[in-house]
Scaffold this active site. Structure first.
Site, PDB file in Angstrom:
ATOM      1  N   ASP A   1      35.282  36.848  52.830  1.00 51.27           N
ATOM      2  CA  ASP A   1      34.431  36.563  53.749  1.00 51.27           C
ATOM      3  C   ASP A   1      33.360  38.015  54.023  1.00 51.27           C
ATOM      4  O   ASP A   1      33.931  38.934  53.616  1.00 51.27           O
ATOM      5  CB  ASP A   1      34.771  36.026  55.075  1.00 51.27           C
ATOM      6  CG  ASP A   1      33.728  35.101  55.871  1.00 51.27           C
ATOM      7  OD1 ASP A   1      32.591  35.477  55.788  1.00 51.27           O
ATOM      8  OD2 ASP A   1      34.314  34.232  56.793  1.00 51.27           O
TER       9      ASP A   1
HETATM   10  C1  NOJ Z   1      30.773  34.711  58.058  1.00 53.25           C
HETATM   11  C2  NOJ Z   1      31.254  33.387  57.876  1.00 53.25           C
HETATM   12  O1  NOJ Z   1      32.349  33.291  58.178  1.00 53.25           O
HETATM   13  C3  NOJ Z   1      30.968  32.818  56.302  1.00 53.25           C
HETATM   14  O2  NOJ Z   1      30.882  31.357  56.600  1.00 53.25           O
HETATM   15  C4  NOJ Z   1      29.633  33.117  55.988  1.00 53.25           C
HETATM   16  O3  NOJ Z   1      29.166  32.429  54.909  1.00 53.25           O
HETATM   17  C5  NOJ Z   1      29.543  34.538  55.841  1.00 53.25           C
HETATM   18  N1  NOJ Z   1      29.693  35.057  57.084  1.00 53.25           N
HETATM   19  C6  NOJ Z   1      28.243  35.090  55.324  1.00 53.25           C
HETATM   20  O4  NOJ Z   1      27.078  34.921  56.336  1.00 53.25           O
END
Ligand code: NOJ
Length: 747
Positions: A224
């Site tokens: 993530d």
């Molecule tokens: C954090 C989020 O938890 C995730 O779902 C997302 O795809 C990424 N950021 C990128 O924006």
């Protein structure tokens, strides 16, 4: 491309080039959420990843209903169609991978991202998640199953350790991801949190062990965003791709506005500060030219050093690169083009499809309608032509397109409840009064000072709303919460004075319909004092149009994918800080497998509206349930690969006694026999379901196939186990509305 060709390509890559394929950069155009620059020398083009999951977060795109609304439709075919539409938009915007679907289980009713997830039940999440993935992949785009795993709260999501038993992981939290892998998802995103002591981005047992070795996942594991903590641990633990990987210099380039917004959210969590303050801090750091306080770049120099020092074998990096190249190859990106479909869809050619935005708006409307749940109705619905309406509610003049955070989409157009009802009720009077101050829709892109926690006040608008309600045939009160990624809701209560508004309107007009636009379950203390309650979640850009469809008689077929309890304290996670929000960075999943309705059943607590509940304008009658064995009915330890094989067939006749068409969701629950001493099992668990449209006066025979996993429990020594004994098979309209029952003895 064959494995041999990928190997040949790999052998041409320098160490630098390999490292360039496992770490993201900022997209020079500032549009992709995640970006790999590729290797020009070898014709490896850039790879572009984009958020997900409610729509494509790049310029304008269709803002589809929140994932929880899709969960409420209980229809894999609809999920597949939605996945295909998302794939088409992803491609039209020039991206390769969609950062969706969200497959976490709704464990905490106030979880900030519940709207991005499908349900509280593993069987429902698995069926819908697999279909969504299949739609995205057959649409020629990589799907990313996220957030793997146990990211079930936003509070301290980036550091919290989920202390969870293997049984609960296997029975509740992992099945959705396994289903996505079986549906051939291209990627899996490791969650921010830790599980049983290890960050998910470096969790060897779950990434290399369960995901790859056990389930055979051969796609890419991405972190993530800023969720990597250590180059060696992540490299050895099974992470393939560090995202976003952008350097400090890239981060503060003008095109990195989106990345900075995300970082702001992440920093605010880490430092426990309000985003506006953080925004100022981030800006100051940038202006001062100081290095950012957080290292982002683990799979760059740190990984190179680790390889030089022999702490990580180059062969380990090679495996990651091979998987990343496999992802490129899946979509024809190593052959100098980009296929218009994945290898699976048999597509070829390199032009992005053009999107029929009108058709996608219609699909958004269909999903919103089908995800709408008629929770209660004393007969006021459907509305009659000619009824005058008073539409009341702080935000009823705007579509609720989604929640805050990385899933925010800029819609192609919108229909608010006021607009939708005015259009449909042409000729009849439709008034609008806000009643109370607007509820803030928190956004990751809020400008400094906008503040997420704006307070609501009541004023003269309140009386005007009540007067308008009293003067109309029917009052429609639209209420909402304001959830966002990065923080959980403070409570299950609706923000501000909305409950007061509902009560006052209901006192002024007995025909009051409450429309609830919320991220998940909310308290509804007035539920018994109003004529109807309609749950529409975050309905997306077609909000008001879909609402008008339902209020004027289209049978939505939505059923609750989450239990609506009377209060937070009724949920199985309540009552002890250990369980939620956690103590000293550890959140103990002490309730084990008793999540959602499984916990309400165990505790003998009556929910306000049970899991699976939803009314219909039609009238269904169940008959002739027959349950038969579909296999030899083996007991004992199961071969885990056979979990999806059919074990029971349940056939039932459903008659629509009304003179109008309706949509029924036929649900089968399994009631297991007593397990061995010391092992508690849920009273009943969803095993199979089918959403069927039935014309007025018609009968349909509905066949449900119950897979072996529905009978099995997970034993930490024996693995998946079927106990001998008598299994009840309950077919009904919700987890608590039994219409027919059969039994099967397994010995
Ligand atoms: C954090 C989020 O938890 C995730 O779902 C997302 O795809 C990424 N950021 C990128 O924006």
């Amino acid at each position: 491309m064959t494995d041999a060709r990928i190997d040949a390509l790999l052998s041409e890559l320098t160490l630098d080039e390999k490292l360039r394929l496992v770490r993201g950069r900022a997209d020079p155009e500032g549009r992709a959420t995640g970006y790999l620059p590729g290797i020009e020398r070898l014709d490896i083009p850039p790879l572009r990843l984009v958020d997900g999951p409610l729509g494509v977060r790049d310029r304008e795109a269709t803002a589809f209903p929140a994932t929880v609304a899709l969960g409420a439709a209980w229809d894999p075919d609809l999920a597949r169609r939605l996945g295909q539409a998302l794939a088409a938009e992803t491609r039209a915007r020039g991206h390769d991978v969609l950062l969706a679907p969200g497959l976490n289980i709704v464990r905490v009713p106030t979880g900030g991202r519940n709207f991005e997830y499908l349900s509280e039940d593993p069987a429902l999440t698995s069926a819908l998640g697999a279909a969504y993935v299949d739609g995205v992949e057959t649409g020629g785009v990589g799907a990313t199953a996220k957030h793997f795993v146990a990211n079930n709260q936003e509070h301290r999501r980036d550091t919290v350790d989920a202390v969870v038993s293997e049984r609960a992981l296997r029975e509740i939290y992992l099945p959705g991801f396994r289903a996505a892998v079986d549906a051939d998802a291209s990627a899996v995103m490791a969650a921010y949190n830790r599980v049983n002591g290890h960050y998910m981005s470096e969790h060897r047992e779950l990434l290399d062990g369960v995901l790859r070795e056990e389930w055979g996942f051969d796609g890419v594991v991405t972190s993530d965003w800023w969720g990597t903590h250590d180059a060696v641990a992540a490299a050895e633990g099974g992470l393939d791709l560090e995202m976003p990987g952008a350097s400090v210099a890239e981060l503060f380039a003008p095109h990195s506005r989106g990345l900075r917004a995300m970082l702001r959210l992440r920093l605010s969590e880490r430092l426990d500060l309000d985003p506006p303050l953080l925004w100022r801090l981030v800006d100051r750091v940038a202006d001062d030219g100081q290095p950012d306080p957080y290292p982002f770049d683990f799979f760059g120099d740190p990984l190179r050093r680790a390889i030089d020092e022999g702490l990580v074998a180059e062969a380990t990096l090679d495996r990651k690169v091979r998987r990343v190249l496999g992802l490129y190859d899946r979509f024809g990106k190593l052959d100098g083009g980009r296929s218009s479909g994945s290898a699976r869809s048999g597509g070829s050619g390199d032009t992005a499809p053009s999107v029929d935005w009108d058709a996608h708006h219609d699909l958004a409307r269909e999903v919103a309608r089908r995800g709408t749940v008629l929770l209660a109705d004393d007969g006021v619905l459907p509305l009659e032509e000619g009824d005058s309406l008073a539409v009341v509610g702080p935000n009823a003049d705007e579509a609720k397109v989604g929640g805050g955070g990385s899933s925010e989409v800029t819609p192609t157009r919108t229909a608010s409840p006021v607009e939708g009802l005015r259009e449909r009720a042409s000729g009849s009077r439709v008034t609008f009064e806000r009643g109370v101050k607007r509820v803030a829709n928190p956004s990751m892109f809020d400008v400094p000072g906008s503040g997420l926690r704006r307070r609501l006040r009541t004023g003269p608008e309140f009386d005007a709303a009540v007067e308008a309600a009293a003067a109309a045939d029917v009052a429609v009160v639209v209420v909402q919460d304001g959830a966002t990624e990065g923080e959980d809701r403070d409570s299950m209560a609706l923000p501000g004075s909305q409950d007061r508004l509902v009560r006052a309107v209901a006192a002024a007009n007995p025909d009051t319909v409450v429309v609830c636009r919320s991220s998940g379950p909310v308290e509804m203390p007035w539920a018994e004092d109003v004529a109807a309650v309609v749950q529409t979640w975050y309905p997306g850009q077609a909000d008001g149009a879909a609402l008008a469809d339902v209020l004027y008689g289209a049978d939505p077929g939505g059923r609750l994918p989450v239990t609506v309890g009377r209060r937070f304290d009724d949920y199985p996670v309540a009552g002890d800080e250990r369980r939620y929000p956690g103590v000293d960075e550890h959140v103990h999943y002490d309730e084990g497998v008793f999540v959602g309705y499984r916990g309400f059943d165990r505790d003998g607590v009556a929910p306000r509206f049970p899991f699976g509940h939803g009314l219909s304008y039609a009238d269904f009658e169940y008959d002739d349930l027959a349950v038969e064995r579909a296999d030899g009915g083996e007991t004992g330890a199961l071969d885990a690969t056979s979990l999806g094989a059919p074990t029971l067939d349940a056939t039932v006749t459903v008659a629509n006694r009304a003179d109008r068409p309706g949509r029924e969701v036929v649900q089968a629950y399994v009631e297991p026999p007593a397990a061995p001493e010391g092992v508690a099992r849920p009273e009943r668990e969803l095993a199979a379901f089918e959403s069927v449209a039935i014309d007025g006066g018609e009968r349909r025979t509905v066949s449900l196939t119950v897979p072996r996993r529905a009978l099995a429990r997970y034993d930490s020594r024996a693995g998946w186990t079927v106990d001998p004994g008598e299994y009840g098979v309950v077919v009904g309209r919700s987890s608590r509305d039994e219409r027919a029952r059969g039994t099967v003895v397994v010995d």
